[in-house]
Scaffold this motif. Sequence first.
Motif, PDB file in Angstrom:
ATOM      1  N   ASP A  79     -27.686   5.882  -6.728  1.00  0.00           N
ATOM      2  CA  ASP A  79     -28.482   4.857  -7.397  1.00  0.00           C
ATOM      3  C   ASP A  79     -29.949   4.807  -6.959  1.00  0.00           C
ATOM      4  O   ASP A  79     -30.824   4.570  -7.799  1.00  0.00           O
ATOM      5  CB  ASP A  79     -27.804   3.485  -7.267  1.00  0.00           C
ATOM      6  CG  ASP A  79     -26.566   3.385  -8.169  1.00  0.00           C
ATOM      7  OD1 ASP A  79     -26.420   4.251  -9.066  1.00  0.00           O
ATOM      8  OD2 ASP A  79     -25.756   2.465  -7.979  1.00  0.00           O
ATOM      9  N   LYS A  98     -32.939   4.793  -9.579  1.00  0.00           N
ATOM     10  CA  LYS A  98     -33.938   3.716  -9.609  1.00  0.00           C
ATOM     11  C   LYS A  98     -35.357   4.252  -9.509  1.00  0.00           C
ATOM     12  O   LYS A  98     -36.281   3.719 -10.103  1.00  0.00           O
ATOM     13  CB  LYS A  98     -33.710   2.745  -8.443  1.00  0.00           C
ATOM     14  CG  LYS A  98     -32.613   1.746  -8.689  1.00  0.00           C
ATOM     15  CD  LYS A  98     -32.511   0.795  -7.508  1.00  0.00           C
ATOM     16  CE  LYS A  98     -32.542  -0.627  -8.020  1.00  0.00           C
ATOM     17  NZ  LYS A  98     -32.584  -1.666  -7.049  1.00  0.00           N
ATOM     18  N   SER A 145     -36.135   1.981  -3.147  1.00  0.00           N
ATOM     19  CA  SER A 145     -34.801   1.931  -3.770  1.00  0.00           C
ATOM     20  C   SER A 145     -33.693   2.120  -2.745  1.00  0.00           C
ATOM     21  O   SER A 145     -32.631   1.498  -2.836  1.00  0.00           O
ATOM     22  CB  SER A 145     -34.651   3.024  -4.829  1.00  0.00           C
ATOM     23  OG  SER A 145     -35.765   3.073  -5.649  1.00  0.00           O
ATOM     24  N   VAL A 161     -30.792  -0.702  -2.320  1.00  0.00           N
ATOM     25  CA  VAL A 161     -29.374  -0.415  -2.560  1.00  0.00           C
ATOM     26  C   VAL A 161     -28.550  -0.642  -1.285  1.00  0.00           C
ATOM     27  O   VAL A 161     -27.514  -1.304  -1.304  1.00  0.00           O
ATOM     28  CB  VAL A 161     -29.201   1.025  -3.100  1.00  0.00           C
ATOM     29  CG1 VAL A 161     -27.740   1.445  -3.094  1.00  0.00           C
ATOM     30  CG2 VAL A 161     -29.786   1.141  -4.509  1.00  0.00           C
ATOM     31  N   HIS A 191     -21.663  -3.164  -9.342  1.00  0.00           N
ATOM     32  CA  HIS A 191     -23.010  -3.120  -8.776  1.00  0.00           C
ATOM     33  C   HIS A 191     -23.651  -1.742  -8.921  1.00  0.00           C
ATOM     34  O   HIS A 191     -24.856  -1.597  -8.744  1.00  0.00           O
ATOM     35  CB  HIS A 191     -22.974  -3.491  -7.288  1.00  0.00           C
ATOM     36  CG  HIS A 191     -22.401  -4.861  -7.054  1.00  0.00           C
ATOM     37  ND1 HIS A 191     -21.122  -5.052  -6.588  1.00  0.00           N
ATOM     38  CD2 HIS A 191     -22.919  -6.079  -7.269  1.00  0.00           C
ATOM     39  CE1 HIS A 191     -20.874  -6.352  -6.515  1.00  0.00           C
ATOM     40  NE2 HIS A 191     -21.952  -6.997  -6.916  1.00  0.00           N
ATOM     41  N   LEU A 217     -25.261   1.508 -10.613  1.00  0.00           N
ATOM     42  CA  LEU A 217     -26.084   1.699 -11.806  1.00  0.00           C
ATOM     43  C   LEU A 217     -25.634   2.939 -12.568  1.00  0.00           C
ATOM     44  O   LEU A 217     -25.281   2.870 -13.732  1.00  0.00           O
ATOM     45  CB  LEU A 217     -27.555   1.793 -11.402  1.00  0.00           C
ATOM     46  CG  LEU A 217     -28.090   0.542 -10.677  1.00  0.00           C
ATOM     47  CD1 LEU A 217     -29.467   0.794 -10.098  1.00  0.00           C
ATOM     48  CD2 LEU A 217     -28.106  -0.651 -11.620  1.00  0.00           C
ATOM     49  N   VAL A 218     -25.663   4.094 -11.864  1.00  0.00           N
ATOM     50  CA  VAL A 218     -25.178   5.329 -12.502  1.00  0.00           C
ATOM     51  C   VAL A 218     -24.039   5.971 -11.706  1.00  0.00           C
ATOM     52  O   VAL A 218     -23.296   6.789 -12.255  1.00  0.00           O
ATOM     53  CB  VAL A 218     -26.319   6.378 -12.690  1.00  0.00           C
ATOM     54  CG1 VAL A 218     -27.357   5.862 -13.678  1.00  0.00           C
ATOM     55  CG2 VAL A 218     -26.953   6.762 -11.370  1.00  0.00           C
ATOM     56  N   LYS A 274     -20.324   6.614 -13.045  1.00  0.00           N
ATOM     57  CA  LYS A 274     -20.317   5.977 -14.369  1.00  0.00           C
ATOM     58  C   LYS A 274     -20.403   7.012 -15.487  1.00  0.00           C
ATOM     59  O   LYS A 274     -21.010   6.742 -16.530  1.00  0.00           O
ATOM     60  CB  LYS A 274     -21.521   5.021 -14.470  1.00  0.00           C
ATOM     61  CG  LYS A 274     -21.524   3.908 -13.457  1.00  0.00           C
ATOM     62  CD  LYS A 274     -21.136   2.596 -14.087  1.00  0.00           C
ATOM     63  CE  LYS A 274     -21.033   1.519 -13.037  1.00  0.00           C
ATOM     64  NZ  LYS A 274     -20.585   0.255 -13.538  1.00  0.00           N
ATOM     65  N   CYS A 294     -26.747   4.373 -19.803  1.00  0.00           N
ATOM     66  CA  CYS A 294     -27.740   4.108 -18.751  1.00  0.00           C
ATOM     67  C   CYS A 294     -28.192   2.656 -18.866  1.00  0.00           C
ATOM     68  O   CYS A 294     -28.470   2.183 -19.964  1.00  0.00           O
ATOM     69  CB  CYS A 294     -28.931   5.060 -18.946  1.00  0.00           C
ATOM     70  SG  CYS A 294     -30.411   4.552 -18.053  1.00  0.00           S
ATOM     71  N   PRO A 295     -28.258   1.913 -17.746  1.00  0.00           N
ATOM     72  CA  PRO A 295     -28.660   0.507 -17.819  1.00  0.00           C
ATOM     73  C   PRO A 295     -30.107   0.309 -18.277  1.00  0.00           C
ATOM     74  O   PRO A 295     -30.479  -0.796 -18.654  1.00  0.00           O
ATOM     75  CB  PRO A 295     -28.469   0.000 -16.386  1.00  0.00           C
ATOM     76  CG  PRO A 295     -28.317   1.201 -15.529  1.00  0.00           C
ATOM     77  CD  PRO A 295     -27.902   2.343 -16.390  1.00  0.00           C
ATOM     78  N   VAL A 296     -30.900   1.366 -18.285  1.00  0.00           N
ATOM     79  CA  VAL A 296     -32.299   1.237 -18.715  1.00  0.00           C
ATOM     80  C   VAL A 296     -32.474   1.681 -20.172  1.00  0.00           C
ATOM     81  O   VAL A 296     -33.062   0.969 -20.979  1.00  0.00           O
ATOM     82  CB  VAL A 296     -33.243   2.049 -17.785  1.00  0.00           C
ATOM     83  CG1 VAL A 296     -34.662   2.072 -18.328  1.00  0.00           C
ATOM     84  CG2 VAL A 296     -33.208   1.489 -16.372  1.00  0.00           C
ATOM     85  N   CYS A 354     -28.926   9.801 -15.257  1.00  0.00           N
ATOM     86  CA  CYS A 354     -29.302   9.593 -16.647  1.00  0.00           C
ATOM     87  C   CYS A 354     -30.227  10.757 -16.994  1.00  0.00           C
ATOM     88  O   CYS A 354     -31.309  10.876 -16.426  1.00  0.00           O
ATOM     89  CB  CYS A 354     -30.035   8.283 -16.837  1.00  0.00           C
ATOM     90  SG  CYS A 354     -30.815   8.213 -18.466  1.00  0.00           S
TER      91      CYS A 354
END
Length: 271
Positions: free
Chosen positions: A176, A180, A203, A207, A234, A236-237, A240, A245-247, A265
């Motif tokens: 992550d 980030k 980052s 994290v 919690h 992000l990638v 996953k 992608c959360p962005v 991503c």
Amino acid sequence: MPELPEIINLAKQMTKQLKGKRIADVDITQPKCLNVPAKKFRRIRGKTINETSAKGKWLFTRLRPDDTLLLNLGMGGDLIYHRNEASIPQKYQLRLTFNDESALTASFFWFGYVHLVPEKELAKHNMTNKLGISALDKTLTPEKFASLLSGRRGVIKTFLLNQKNVAGIGNVYVQDPLFKAKVHPLRLVPTLTPREVKDLHESIQEVLNQSVKLGGLRYERNLYGRNGNYGPEHFLVAYKTGKPCPVCRTRIKKIRTGSTASYICPYCQKL
Ligand SMILES: [Zn+2]
């Protein structure tokens, strides 16, 4: 495998729970995890536990007089405190029983170490003396982090996982921070901009600190046998694959990076 946040939490709990206790007895069921013959290790009896600190994936427990107990839980180990006999597991590699009948057990499946080193020989302990600065050490400033990277030629992920550079980041917590900072794990260190280096430093702190606050990873156990609260919700990638992608909503990809897997991503982290 416990990484820095889990080790930091264990160290705090050990200091709080064990400091001042005297070791009344020791039981070793797997002498292979020791650095000295079991007979020599028994000198630990009668010593008093002092502070425990974390360095990378190692726990340093100071003993009085003049010894340090170095513990590394390896892959999937547990270090558990027991108020009394009742909760002691059947299988363990090491058991320390204290003067008040409470106990500490260490059990690990693979690659765990229990080393006893006199204070003055600590600098010669070859499994810990080359460890780099702990990833959450206050002296690891953005400038210090940049100076560690300067002049390095390899790939950023390999650099971060090498415990001699920065200690405590493993394949779970490396994912992550790279995302980030929008840095592909295979980027060559010399191609990173000062901005990316700064973002990466920040980052990593974010994290790891978030996980420390939440008691470490959900699938690792603390000194009281309880799991941490830092879980997939919690991430992000990390782990996953196929999720958005959360962005930018691009699908997260799992790629091979040397001997490890990476989650990225492909849009946010371009090579
Ligand atoms: Zn993205």
